[in-house]
Design an enzyme around this catalytic site. Sequence first.
Site, PDB file in Angstrom:
ATOM      1  N   THR A 121      45.802  30.281  15.815  1.00  0.00           N
ATOM      2  CA  THR A 121      47.027  29.485  15.686  1.00  0.00           C
ATOM      3  C   THR A 121      47.089  28.742  14.357  1.00  0.00           C
ATOM      4  O   THR A 121      46.056  28.384  13.790  1.00  0.00           O
ATOM      5  CB  THR A 121      47.074  28.462  16.851  1.00  0.00           C
ATOM      6  OG1 THR A 121      48.083  27.498  16.585  1.00  0.00           O
ATOM      7  CG2 THR A 121      45.760  27.714  16.997  1.00  0.00           C
ATOM      8  N   ASP A 122      48.318  28.473  13.912  1.00  0.00           N
ATOM      9  CA  ASP A 122      48.515  27.658  12.702  1.00  0.00           C
ATOM     10  C   ASP A 122      48.054  26.219  12.912  1.00  0.00           C
ATOM     11  O   ASP A 122      47.862  25.478  11.944  1.00  0.00           O
ATOM     12  CB  ASP A 122      49.994  27.675  12.271  1.00  0.00           C
ATOM     13  CG  ASP A 122      50.953  27.086  13.308  1.00  0.00           C
ATOM     14  OD1 ASP A 122      50.538  26.855  14.464  1.00  0.00           O
ATOM     15  OD2 ASP A 122      52.136  26.860  12.958  1.00  0.00           O
ATOM     16  N   GLU A 123      47.879  25.820  14.176  1.00  0.00           N
ATOM     17  CA  GLU A 123      47.517  24.421  14.449  1.00  0.00           C
ATOM     18  C   GLU A 123      46.139  24.060  13.902  1.00  0.00           C
ATOM     19  O   GLU A 123      45.815  22.883  13.754  1.00  0.00           O
ATOM     20  CB  GLU A 123      47.595  24.132  15.952  1.00  0.00           C
ATOM     21  CG  GLU A 123      48.998  24.365  16.497  1.00  0.00           C
ATOM     22  CD  GLU A 123      49.242  23.750  17.857  1.00  0.00           C
ATOM     23  OE1 GLU A 123      48.573  22.777  18.209  1.00  0.00           O
ATOM     24  OE2 GLU A 123      50.130  24.268  18.557  1.00  0.00           O
ATOM     25  N   TYR A 145      42.698  20.916  21.616  1.00  0.00           N
ATOM     26  CA  TYR A 145      43.091  22.333  21.618  1.00  0.00           C
ATOM     27  C   TYR A 145      42.860  22.952  20.240  1.00  0.00           C
ATOM     28  O   TYR A 145      42.148  23.958  20.109  1.00  0.00           O
ATOM     29  CB  TYR A 145      44.566  22.493  22.023  1.00  0.00           C
ATOM     30  CG  TYR A 145      45.139  23.850  21.648  1.00  0.00           C
ATOM     31  CD1 TYR A 145      44.668  25.016  22.258  1.00  0.00           C
ATOM     32  CD2 TYR A 145      46.129  23.983  20.671  1.00  0.00           C
ATOM     33  CE1 TYR A 145      45.174  26.273  21.904  1.00  0.00           C
ATOM     34  CE2 TYR A 145      46.643  25.220  20.315  1.00  0.00           C
ATOM     35  CZ  TYR A 145      46.162  26.365  20.933  1.00  0.00           C
ATOM     36  OH  TYR A 145      46.652  27.602  20.575  1.00  0.00           O
ATOM     37  N   LYS A 149      40.206  25.802  18.915  1.00  0.00           N
ATOM     38  CA  LYS A 149      40.628  27.071  18.296  1.00  0.00           C
ATOM     39  C   LYS A 149      40.003  27.212  16.907  1.00  0.00           C
ATOM     40  O   LYS A 149      39.566  28.305  16.525  1.00  0.00           O
ATOM     41  CB  LYS A 149      42.158  27.155  18.201  1.00  0.00           C
ATOM     42  CG  LYS A 149      42.877  27.307  19.526  1.00  0.00           C
ATOM     43  CD  LYS A 149      42.546  28.592  20.274  1.00  0.00           C
ATOM     44  CE  LYS A 149      43.048  29.856  19.578  1.00  0.00           C
ATOM     45  NZ  LYS A 149      42.862  31.067  20.451  1.00  0.00           N
TER      46      LYS A 149
HETATM   47  P1  NAD Z   1      48.715  31.483  27.749  1.00  0.00           P
HETATM   48  O1  NAD Z   1      48.201  30.128  28.107  1.00  0.00           O
HETATM   49  O2  NAD Z   1      50.103  31.865  28.159  1.00  0.00           O
HETATM   50  O3  NAD Z   1      47.751  32.609  28.368  1.00  0.00           O
HETATM   51  C1  NAD Z   1      46.363  32.499  28.331  1.00  0.00           C
HETATM   52  C2  NAD Z   1      45.786  33.615  29.186  1.00  0.00           C
HETATM   53  O4  NAD Z   1      44.352  33.543  29.105  1.00  0.00           O
HETATM   54  C3  NAD Z   1      46.157  33.500  30.674  1.00  0.00           C
HETATM   55  O5  NAD Z   1      46.491  34.779  31.185  1.00  0.00           O
HETATM   56  C4  NAD Z   1      44.886  32.983  31.323  1.00  0.00           C
HETATM   57  O6  NAD Z   1      44.744  33.375  32.685  1.00  0.00           O
HETATM   58  C5  NAD Z   1      43.834  33.609  30.429  1.00  0.00           C
HETATM   59  N1  NAD Z   1      42.578  32.852  30.448  1.00  0.00           N
HETATM   60  C6  NAD Z   1      42.416  31.520  30.282  1.00  0.00           C
HETATM   61  N2  NAD Z   1      41.118  31.184  30.401  1.00  0.00           N
HETATM   62  C7  NAD Z   1      40.445  32.342  30.624  1.00  0.00           C
HETATM   63  C8  NAD Z   1      39.077  32.661  30.794  1.00  0.00           C
HETATM   64  N3  NAD Z   1      38.132  31.708  30.782  1.00  0.00           N
HETATM   65  N4  NAD Z   1      38.724  33.953  30.977  1.00  0.00           N
HETATM   66  C9  NAD Z   1      39.676  34.934  30.985  1.00  0.00           C
HETATM   67  N5  NAD Z   1      40.996  34.685  30.840  1.00  0.00           N
HETATM   68  C10 NAD Z   1      41.366  33.413  30.654  1.00  0.00           C
HETATM   69  O7  NAD Z   1      48.518  31.628  26.197  1.00  0.00           O
HETATM   70  P2  NAD Z   1      49.460  32.290  25.087  1.00  0.00           P
HETATM   71  O8  NAD Z   1      50.513  31.319  24.732  1.00  0.00           O
HETATM   72  O9  NAD Z   1      49.817  33.670  25.496  1.00  0.00           O
HETATM   73  O10 NAD Z   1      48.452  32.353  23.858  1.00  0.00           O
HETATM   74  C11 NAD Z   1      47.559  33.450  23.707  1.00  0.00           C
HETATM   75  C12 NAD Z   1      46.676  33.197  22.514  1.00  0.00           C
HETATM   76  O11 NAD Z   1      47.496  33.017  21.359  1.00  0.00           O
HETATM   77  C13 NAD Z   1      45.821  31.938  22.634  1.00  0.00           C
HETATM   78  O12 NAD Z   1      44.561  32.212  22.104  1.00  0.00           O
HETATM   79  C14 NAD Z   1      46.563  30.907  21.800  1.00  0.00           C
HETATM   80  O13 NAD Z   1      45.675  29.968  21.250  1.00  0.00           O
HETATM   81  C15 NAD Z   1      47.180  31.794  20.734  1.00  0.00           C
HETATM   82  N6  NAD Z   1      48.432  31.287  20.148  1.00  0.00           N
HETATM   83  C16 NAD Z   1      49.507  30.992  20.960  1.00  0.00           C
HETATM   84  C17 NAD Z   1      50.701  30.567  20.367  1.00  0.00           C
HETATM   85  C18 NAD Z   1      51.927  30.256  21.199  1.00  0.00           C
HETATM   86  O14 NAD Z   1      52.940  29.810  20.649  1.00  0.00           O
HETATM   87  N7  NAD Z   1      51.922  30.506  22.494  1.00  0.00           N
HETATM   88  C19 NAD Z   1      50.792  30.432  18.973  1.00  0.00           C
HETATM   89  C20 NAD Z   1      49.674  30.751  18.205  1.00  0.00           C
HETATM   90  C21 NAD Z   1      48.515  31.187  18.797  1.00  0.00           C
END
Ligand code: NAD
Length: 319
Positions: A121-123, A145, A149
């Site tokens: 993430t950009d964060e 968080y 990351k």
């Molecule tokens: P989300 O919270 O919607 O989904 C996370 C998934 O991971 C869920 O299906 C959950 O069941 C699974 N999970 C959590 N803990 C687990 C574990 N211990 N073992 C196995 N599975 C596990 O997240 P998202 O928004 O889809 O983000 C996905 C990735 O992208 C993350 O790594 C997040 O940091 C990154 N990200 C998200 C965004 C955003 O805007 N949503 C932006 C940049 C980066």
Amino acid sequence: MRLLVTGGAGFIGANFVHRAVGRGDEVTVYDALTYAGNPANLAGLEGSPGYRFVHADVCDAPALADAMAGHDVVVHFAAESHVDRSISDAARFVATNCVGTATVCQVALDVGVDRLLHVSTDEVYGSIAEGSSAESDPLAPSSPYSASKAASDLIALSYHRTHGLPVVVTRSTNNYGRFQYPEKVIPLFVTRLLRGGQVPLYGDGGNVRDWCHVDDNCAALELVLADGVDGTIYNVGAGNEIHNLDLTQRLLGLCGADASSIEYVADRPGHDRRYSVDTSRIRALGWAPVHDLDDGLAETVAWYRDNADWWEPLLEEKS
Ligand code: NAD
């Protein structure tokens, strides 16, 4: 291609998996199904050739080794992803995001995969008052968080430097689209507005985020998987930097509400004011976002309007 996708039942992961299965890739989703993981996000995929679902935790090395055997590529989405939850329960974020990523890296090394894409993430760059963060900029995360990351990025990259694991990392801006859990600002606001409720806007609404359509991010991930250079970080951003108040006003308009539906609430502790990433590296690989923000928000609001049976049970679970 045989892909193992951790966190594939979550928001971005599920969108990515639908695209991969649609292309004919063999996909194993590996997911612990936390509150954020939803089998409904993967509806319709059961029975697709090469598709498999494994219900397990990324910290469970033996289960992960069993599931990963025979795969060429790992795409690591699994994480605790909600900043507000990290403020009240940081340890869970360290467990999943840091220990989980170390476990994924070690198992990928043992199995001998051709590529591991770590999704970040950009964060991790923290707030930037002006200009844009380049991949080489120092990390200055503000929340538990983003700190977890940042640590996970460094763990993944250390496996490249120390062990030669073929790791690539992406750092994207905020994503929006279908299947996003209704605790994140867009689905939270849209589901509240569709029910005729108020939306809680942090502080003065002046925080700036760059909104990237989830399909644009997935296209970036696919390109980095195919053409990225091992050991390299790629920022992903859509150039849609707007204030949260501006975002809120667009959502109000799309939901037929007005400013009287805004409830200003105390700001989030440590709330980063602005994120912005320099995307020249991934653009040089040939990626560019294709979704216009207003069109993408309209399509997203329409999806939530048409799929109340997807989000209503999630709101009930929370209450
Ligand atoms: P989300 O919270 O919607 O989904 C996370 C998934 O991971 C869920 O299906 C959950 O069941 C699974 N999970 C959590 N803990 C687990 C574990 N211990 N073992 C196995 N599975 C596990 O997240 P998202 O928004 O889809 O983000 C996905 C990735 O992208 C993350 O790594 C997040 O940091 C990154 N990200 C998200 C965004 C955003 O805007 N949503 C932006 C940049 C980066």
